[in-house]
Motif scaffolding. Sequence first.
Motif, short mmCIF file in Angstrom:
data_model
loop_
_atom_site.label_atom_id
_atom_site.label_comp_id
_atom_site.label_asym_id
_atom_site.label_seq_id
_atom_site.Cartn_x
_atom_site.Cartn_y
_atom_site.Cartn_z
N LEU A 246 0.84 -1.19 0.00
CA LEU A 246 0.00 0.00 0.00
C LEU A 246 0.88 1.24 0.00
CD1 LEU A 246 -2.54 -1.01 2.82
CD2 LEU A 246 -3.11 -0.79 0.39
N THR A 247 0.33 2.36 -0.43
CA THR A 247 1.05 3.62 -0.31
C THR A 247 0.91 4.20 1.08
OG1 THR A 247 -0.86 4.81 -1.18
CG2 THR A 247 0.84 4.12 -2.78
N VAL A 248 -0.17 3.82 1.77
CA VAL A 248 -0.39 4.26 3.12
C VAL A 248 -1.24 3.20 3.83
CG1 VAL A 248 -2.49 5.57 2.55
CG2 VAL A 248 -1.14 6.22 4.57
N SER A 252 -7.62 -2.25 9.14
CA SER A 252 -7.59 -3.68 8.83
C SER A 252 -8.99 -4.26 8.68
CB SER A 252 -6.84 -4.43 9.94
OG SER A 252 -7.50 -4.29 11.19
N GLY A 253 -9.98 -3.67 9.33
CA GLY A 253 -11.33 -4.17 9.17
C GLY A 253 -11.89 -3.91 7.79
N THR A 254 -11.34 -2.94 7.09
CA THR A 254 -11.82 -2.59 5.76
C THR A 254 -11.10 -3.34 4.65
OG1 THR A 254 -12.37 -0.35 6.53
CG2 THR A 254 -12.16 -0.67 4.13
N VAL A 255 -9.76 -3.48 4.76
CA VAL A 255 -8.99 -4.00 3.63
C VAL A 255 -8.41 -5.38 3.85
CG1 VAL A 255 -8.41 -1.66 2.86
CG2 VAL A 255 -6.82 -2.90 4.35
N SER A 256 -8.37 -5.90 5.09
CA SER A 256 -7.83 -7.25 5.26
C SER A 256 -8.73 -8.25 4.56
CB SER A 256 -7.72 -7.59 6.76
OG SER A 256 -8.99 -7.57 7.38
N VAL A 259 -6.54 -6.87 0.54
CA VAL A 259 -5.12 -6.58 0.28
C VAL A 259 -4.28 -7.59 1.05
CG1 VAL A 259 -3.28 -4.86 0.43
CG2 VAL A 259 -5.64 -4.13 0.02
N THR A 260 -3.30 -8.15 0.38
CA THR A 260 -2.44 -9.13 1.04
C THR A 260 -1.59 -8.46 2.12
OG1 THR A 260 -0.83 -10.90 0.66
CG2 THR A 260 -0.45 -8.86 -0.54
N ASP A 392 0.95 -12.08 -5.19
CA ASP A 392 -0.02 -10.99 -5.35
C ASP A 392 0.57 -9.73 -5.94
OD1 ASP A 392 -2.18 -12.52 -4.22
OD2 ASP A 392 -1.29 -12.17 -2.26
N GLY A 393 1.69 -9.85 -6.61
CA GLY A 393 2.29 -8.70 -7.28
C GLY A 393 2.83 -7.65 -6.34
#
Length: 497
Positions: A246-248, A252-256, A259-260, A392-393
């Motif tokens: 991530l850039t920032v 964690s409740g939103t993106v876990s 996003v790896t 995951d790149g």
Amino acid sequence: MPIPAGFALVVAPRYAHWRPDGRIGGVDTTAAAQTVRTLWDAEILPSLQDFIAIPALSPSFDDAWAANGNLDAAVEHLRAWIAKRNIPGATIEVVRLPERTPLLFVDIPATDGVDNGTVLLYGHLDKQPPVGGWSEGLGPWTPVLRDGKLYGRGASDDGYAGYAATAAIEAVRSSGGAHGRCVLLLETCEESGSYDLPAYLEHLDDRLGAVSLVVCLDSGGLDYDRLWLTTSLRGLASVTATARVLTVGQHSGTVSGVVTSSFRVLRQLLDRIEDSATGEIKLSEMNVEIPEDRLAELRATVESAPGSVLSAIPFAPGVRPVTDDEVELFLNSSWRPTLSIIGASGMPEPADAGNVLRPFTTLTLSFRLPPTADADAALEAVRKILTTDVPDGARVELTRLEAAGGWNAPALAPWLRSSLDTVSDTVFGNPWRTMGMGGSIPFMGLLAERYPDAQFVITGAVGPDSNIHVPDESLEVAHAVRVTEAIVHILDAHARG
């Protein structure tokens, strides 16, 4: 107990023993012992304590080393001390190449009639960082002499080396012995991988001449009861790897689950390199066939010093070694590759941690390599694995890449083996033994390539409780005195061999 006729007692607190008066080669053993002890008591210990007080951090730990001037101060301190010794014919020079750490070069002519090449005596003056956790009353830059030990950073690793080498040369001369031309080389970049040393070896090549014996005092042994010879050194490959997702940071409740985790990315990449269940390194570039002569030496070491591999390790309660087989433990620490995670960033302290999926994780990977492994090939193999087909790149950035080759000693010449037999029995009262050192001294590999016919005596005063690189570093003074005395006899044997 009265001293028997024909014997002298060399006082060395916990390690005193009886030795016969007389001569070894051309050296009067009593005169040599007395000279060494007098120098250590009256000249070396006071100056070595002043050296400890200099925070001469190796350049990897002090980006502003040139401006801070501590490496220069350490070099000047030893230069001034050696100059006061007034060794006949000695020339002392601080060599400085542009943009490189300074080096102390001392050239001492051979005694009359000796012409058998150069003896190169090596040590270093740069130090590891102080680190926290020193015991009460001790500190990295505060020399303390207590119960026969001198505490402080650089005491045993290896500020004493330049003093000991100089004292050994003086004792050879004062006791009727002989020595070849001696060159003392004290660098200030060893703890950073000696990356400046190849340039200095090239620069000084004509002045070094034909090196026939290398004496390195940056090593040690498994006890204080004998002379130890290091016959192999592991190499090193290290890299700092950052996995960025991530850039920032995000909640964690939103993106876990979307996003790896950057930590998981590095964990998967490390699984390609190391078997996490056994610690076995999977890369062929890091594994070698162990020579039979080293196996035989190792078994003899285990027989002579059982339990020594574990005796000084501060295991946490309940923790066991990876195996109970001491031979396997020695092989693991000298001839097999290992991975240690020595640094991390991108993770807050637990008390400061919020429910955030962090943007990146950084780990510093330190690989110890077998003595005969190709360090550059090993590092390239690690680089490819960490940057190829990343899960995951995720973006992986590599910095602070370093590779340093190991070293495997050549066979001992008859004169050297005979000298070691006599010296260890006479000075220490026990037969000498060998060990493979798990750490690295890059200088040895460089010298072995440059001087393939030279003999090597890699020894020193580091013992099982010297605590080099960690809090409470110390030098067992009595042992350092005896190591110095041993070098006296080896120099004389080389001159006559």
